[in-house]
Design a protein around this motif. Structure first.
Motif, PDB file in Angstrom:
ATOM      1  N   ASP A 126       2.325   9.369  -8.875  1.00  0.00           N
ATOM      2  CA  ASP A 126       3.312   9.655  -9.909  1.00  0.00           C
ATOM      3  C   ASP A 126       2.825   9.369 -11.323  1.00  0.00           C
ATOM      4  O   ASP A 126       3.287   9.988 -12.285  1.00  0.00           O
ATOM      5  N   THR A 127       1.897   8.421 -11.471  1.00  0.00           N
ATOM      6  CA  THR A 127       1.404   8.141 -12.814  1.00  0.00           C
ATOM      7  C   THR A 127       0.360   9.178 -13.214  1.00  0.00           C
ATOM      8  O   THR A 127      -0.456   9.614 -12.393  1.00  0.00           O
ATOM      9  N   HIS A 128       0.417   9.594 -14.462  1.00  0.00           N
ATOM     10  CA  HIS A 128      -0.603  10.492 -15.014  1.00  0.00           C
ATOM     11  C   HIS A 128      -1.231   9.871 -16.258  1.00  0.00           C
ATOM     12  O   HIS A 128      -1.862  10.570 -17.049  1.00  0.00           O
ATOM     13  N   ASP A 129      -1.076   8.574 -16.378  1.00  0.00           N
ATOM     14  CA  ASP A 129      -1.657   7.824 -17.485  1.00  0.00           C
ATOM     15  C   ASP A 129      -3.075   7.412 -17.094  1.00  0.00           C
ATOM     16  O   ASP A 129      -3.268   6.533 -16.241  1.00  0.00           O
ATOM     17  N   LEU A 130      -4.080   8.029 -17.716  1.00  0.00           N
ATOM     18  CA  LEU A 130      -5.464   7.744 -17.357  1.00  0.00           C
ATOM     19  C   LEU A 130      -5.892   6.351 -17.796  1.00  0.00           C
ATOM     20  O   LEU A 130      -6.905   5.834 -17.324  1.00  0.00           O
ATOM     21  N   GLY A 131      -5.142   5.731 -18.674  1.00  0.00           N
ATOM     22  CA  GLY A 131      -5.403   4.345 -19.014  1.00  0.00           C
ATOM     23  C   GLY A 131      -5.029   3.408 -17.883  1.00  0.00           C
ATOM     24  O   GLY A 131      -5.608   2.331 -17.729  1.00  0.00           O
ATOM     25  N   VAL A 132      -4.050   3.813 -17.087  1.00  0.00           N
ATOM     26  CA  VAL A 132      -3.625   3.040 -15.925  1.00  0.00           C
ATOM     27  C   VAL A 132      -4.469   3.391 -14.705  1.00  0.00           C
ATOM     28  O   VAL A 132      -4.917   2.524 -13.954  1.00  0.00           O
ATOM     29  N   VAL A 168       5.556  20.496  -4.460  1.00  0.00           N
ATOM     30  CA  VAL A 168       4.665  21.646  -4.252  1.00  0.00           C
ATOM     31  C   VAL A 168       3.491  21.629  -5.218  1.00  0.00           C
ATOM     32  O   VAL A 168       2.345  21.912  -4.848  1.00  0.00           O
ATOM     33  N   ASP A 169       3.744  21.272  -6.486  1.00  0.00           N
ATOM     34  CA  ASP A 169       2.670  21.286  -7.473  1.00  0.00           C
ATOM     35  C   ASP A 169       1.805  20.028  -7.466  1.00  0.00           C
ATOM     36  O   ASP A 169       0.802  19.945  -8.185  1.00  0.00           O
ATOM     37  N   GLY A 170       2.174  19.050  -6.650  1.00  0.00           N
ATOM     38  CA  GLY A 170       1.381  17.836  -6.555  1.00  0.00           C
ATOM     39  C   GLY A 170       1.537  16.887  -7.720  1.00  0.00           C
ATOM     40  O   GLY A 170       0.807  15.897  -7.819  1.00  0.00           O
ATOM     41  N   ARG A 171       2.491  17.131  -8.593  1.00  0.00           N
ATOM     42  CA  ARG A 171       2.662  16.291  -9.776  1.00  0.00           C
ATOM     43  C   ARG A 171       3.412  15.000  -9.468  1.00  0.00           C
ATOM     44  O   ARG A 171       3.232  14.003 -10.151  1.00  0.00           O
ATOM     45  N   GLU A 172       4.242  15.033  -8.440  1.00  0.00           N
ATOM     46  CA  GLU A 172       5.045  13.864  -8.105  1.00  0.00           C
ATOM     47  C   GLU A 172       5.043  13.647  -6.603  1.00  0.00           C
ATOM     48  O   GLU A 172       4.874  14.583  -5.817  1.00  0.00           O
ATOM     49  N   SER A 173       5.261  12.393  -6.197  1.00  0.00           N
ATOM     50  CA  SER A 173       5.416  12.087  -4.784  1.00  0.00           C
ATOM     51  C   SER A 173       6.783  12.560  -4.297  1.00  0.00           C
ATOM     52  O   SER A 173       7.717  12.723  -5.080  1.00  0.00           O
ATOM     53  N   ASP A 174       6.856  12.763  -2.995  1.00  0.00           N
ATOM     54  CA  ASP A 174       8.101  13.204  -2.360  1.00  0.00           C
ATOM     55  C   ASP A 174       8.679  12.040  -1.563  1.00  0.00           C
ATOM     56  O   ASP A 174       8.167  11.707  -0.487  1.00  0.00           O
ATOM     57  N   THR A 202       0.832  -1.205   0.000  1.00  0.00           N
ATOM     58  CA  THR A 202       0.000   0.000   0.000  1.00  0.00           C
ATOM     59  C   THR A 202       0.867   1.255   0.000  1.00  0.00           C
ATOM     60  O   THR A 202       0.570   2.236  -0.703  1.00  0.00           O
ATOM     61  N   ILE A 203       1.933   1.249   0.775  1.00  0.00           N
ATOM     62  CA  ILE A 203       2.844   2.395   0.821  1.00  0.00           C
ATOM     63  C   ILE A 203       3.464   2.626  -0.556  1.00  0.00           C
ATOM     64  O   ILE A 203       3.549   3.761  -1.039  1.00  0.00           O
ATOM     65  N   ALA A 204       3.898   1.546  -1.214  1.00  0.00           N
ATOM     66  CA  ALA A 204       4.454   1.663  -2.563  1.00  0.00           C
ATOM     67  C   ALA A 204       3.391   2.126  -3.559  1.00  0.00           C
ATOM     68  O   ALA A 204       3.636   3.021  -4.385  1.00  0.00           O
ATOM     69  N   LEU A 205       2.210   1.537  -3.499  1.00  0.00           N
ATOM     70  CA  LEU A 205       1.127   1.909  -4.407  1.00  0.00           C
ATOM     71  C   LEU A 205       0.779   3.385  -4.296  1.00  0.00           C
ATOM     72  O   LEU A 205       0.473   4.039  -5.304  1.00  0.00           O
ATOM     73  N   GLY A 206       0.795   3.899  -3.072  1.00  0.00           N
ATOM     74  CA  GLY A 206       0.467   5.317  -2.898  1.00  0.00           C
ATOM     75  C   GLY A 206       1.356   6.212  -3.740  1.00  0.00           C
ATOM     76  O   GLY A 206       0.879   7.115  -4.436  1.00  0.00           O
ATOM     77  N   ARG A 207       2.664   5.965  -3.698  1.00  0.00           N
ATOM     78  CA  ARG A 207       3.586   6.772  -4.499  1.00  0.00           C
ATOM     79  C   ARG A 207       3.324   6.593  -5.992  1.00  0.00           C
ATOM     80  O   ARG A 207       3.271   7.569  -6.748  1.00  0.00           O
ATOM     81  N   PHE A 208       3.179   5.334  -6.409  1.00  0.00           N
ATOM     82  CA  PHE A 208       2.972   5.065  -7.833  1.00  0.00           C
ATOM     83  C   PHE A 208       1.713   5.757  -8.358  1.00  0.00           C
ATOM     84  O   PHE A 208       1.717   6.343  -9.451  1.00  0.00           O
ATOM     85  N   LEU A 209       0.624   5.724  -7.599  1.00  0.00           N
ATOM     86  CA  LEU A 209      -0.643   6.285  -8.063  1.00  0.00           C
ATOM     87  C   LEU A 209      -0.594   7.798  -8.161  1.00  0.00           C
ATOM     88  O   LEU A 209      -1.290   8.395  -8.991  1.00  0.00           O
TER      89      LEU A 209
END
Length: 396
Positions: free
Chosen positions: A114-120, A155-161, A105-112
């Protein structure tokens, strides 16, 4: 056609992102797993009965190994339809499909995030960044229920920290049996018991059921120096026995659903040692044997939830007290402990499958990191890798 095109165009390519949480792998399958239907628990049943060969292909050799772990992205569940969840997942391992997994779950949180692919992740654009905390909340539907995940971001919320921990709050957790005395028949006793004919253990639920046993109760001198092979043999035989013991079977009955009612793991604990990060009231260590006796490298997030619920039921852990939980790996590197606290108590769990239970909500936090990206294919006539294998199968 070059090799990259061959993998990208393969009809049944399984596409994955690999991550680790305190050394425990999570292979996130985001494309290529056969389509499933119905509720999430029904989809879990379908995956077990119809596509177990695909699960083995992902988890076992030659693409994985005995201790591999995975999370399959599911984009259509009943909680996604109702708006409660953004995405779903099935957790998978060397023996099948689990109901909950904290490290994944911790790993999934970052991945979700970081991805911006709406197919995924079709609902990715619905995630909103909190500018004050620089975090994003993601609701994940797991087989045990809804998991509320908070992911730190740029800051912009585009990527996990990755410098800050991911946190999650799982479904209500509870102690199922406290200080349960289990007689050990003479033919099942191991040499370290030194003549004793019973052991005492606890059973607790944190999205999956865990039998929690002190290392010294098994006859071992704590977890600071341990023979992994030897204790693994003991735990493997013990788990098989516990799964048939009537008192254990009774404790494993989750009020809400029979499909949640099984012994997932034995956690061997040592409360006397543990790497201690700043800001916690105490620390301890656990060695988790789960599924088909796989060893968890991480502190085991769902068991951290279960252990907090157990400690609360014993009067040892009040609400809002922070506690650190370690694995052998986090102790070795002096980093990677999971920290946890109880957010809410007095939650009533009811259903038709077991007795009512008083439960708590537990908040767990930890860090996960990326290790790679993969595309898996099966070439024609490749019998060896079509379903994967273990060396134990080949040698037995």
């Amino acid at each position: 056609m070059d090799l990259a095109q061959k993998f990208d165009n393969a009809r049944e390519a399984l596409k994955c992102i690999d991550m680790h949480t305190t050394g425990e792998p999570t292979r996130i399958v985001y494309s290529g797993f056969p389509q499933l239907h119905g509720t999430l628990l029904e989809q879990r049943d379908q995956a077990k009965t119809k596509y177990d060969n695909v699960r083995k292909r992902i988890m076992l050799e030659p693409r994985g190994h005995f201790d591999m772990y995975g999370a399959i992205i599911i984009t259509d569940t009943e909680l996604i339809k109702s708006g409660e969840a953004h995405i779903g997942t099935l957790f998978t391992h060397n023996g099948g499909f689990s109901t909950m997994c904290g490290h994944a779950t911790i790993a999934l949180g970052r991945f979700l995030v970081d991805t911006h692919d709406l197919g995924v992740f079709p609902k990715r654009d619905e995630l909103k960044v909190d500018p004050k905390t620089q975090t994003i909340d993601v609701n994940i539907h797991a087989p045990c229920g809804l998991i509320r995940v908070t992911v730190p971001t740029t800051v912009d919320g585009r990527e996990s920290d990755p410098s800050r921990p991911v946190t999650f709050v799982s479904t209500p957790a509870y102690a199922a049996a406290i200080s349960l005395t289990i007689p050990i028949p003479a033919e099942k006793r191991w040499v370290e018991l030194a003549g004793r004919d019973s052991i005492t253990l606890d059973i607790s639920y944190g999205g999956a059921f865990y039998a929690l046993i002190d290392a010294r109760e098994l006859g071992f001198d704590g977890l600071s120096k341990i023979d992994l092979s030897r204790i693994g043999d003991v735990v493997k035989d013990l788990k098989a026995y516990l799964m048939t013991h009537p008192d254990v079977v009774e404790a494993l009955q989750h009020p809400e659903d029979q499909r949640l009612s099984f012994l997932y793991s034995i956690m061997v604990v040592d409360q006397g040692i543990g790497s201690r990060p700043p800001g916690v009231s105490g620390a301890e260590t656990g060695l988790c044997f789960f599924a088909e006796n796989s060893v968890d490298r991480s502190p085991t997030g769902s068991c951290v939830t279960a252990r907090m619920a157990l400690a609360h039921a014993k009067g040892l852990r009040p609400c809002n007290q922070s506690w650190a939980y370690n694995s052998l790996v986090s102790n070795h590197f002096d980093t990677g402990a999971f920290t946890a606290s109880i957010l809410e108590e007095g939650i009533l769990l009811q259903g038709g499958n077991g007795v009512d239970r008083q439960a708590v909500l537990v908040r767990v936090e930890g860090k996960a990191y990326y290790t790679g990206a993969l595309s898996f294919i099966v070439e024609k006539d490749d019998v060896t890798s079509e379903s994967g294998f273990t060396m134990a199968e080949c040698s037995g």
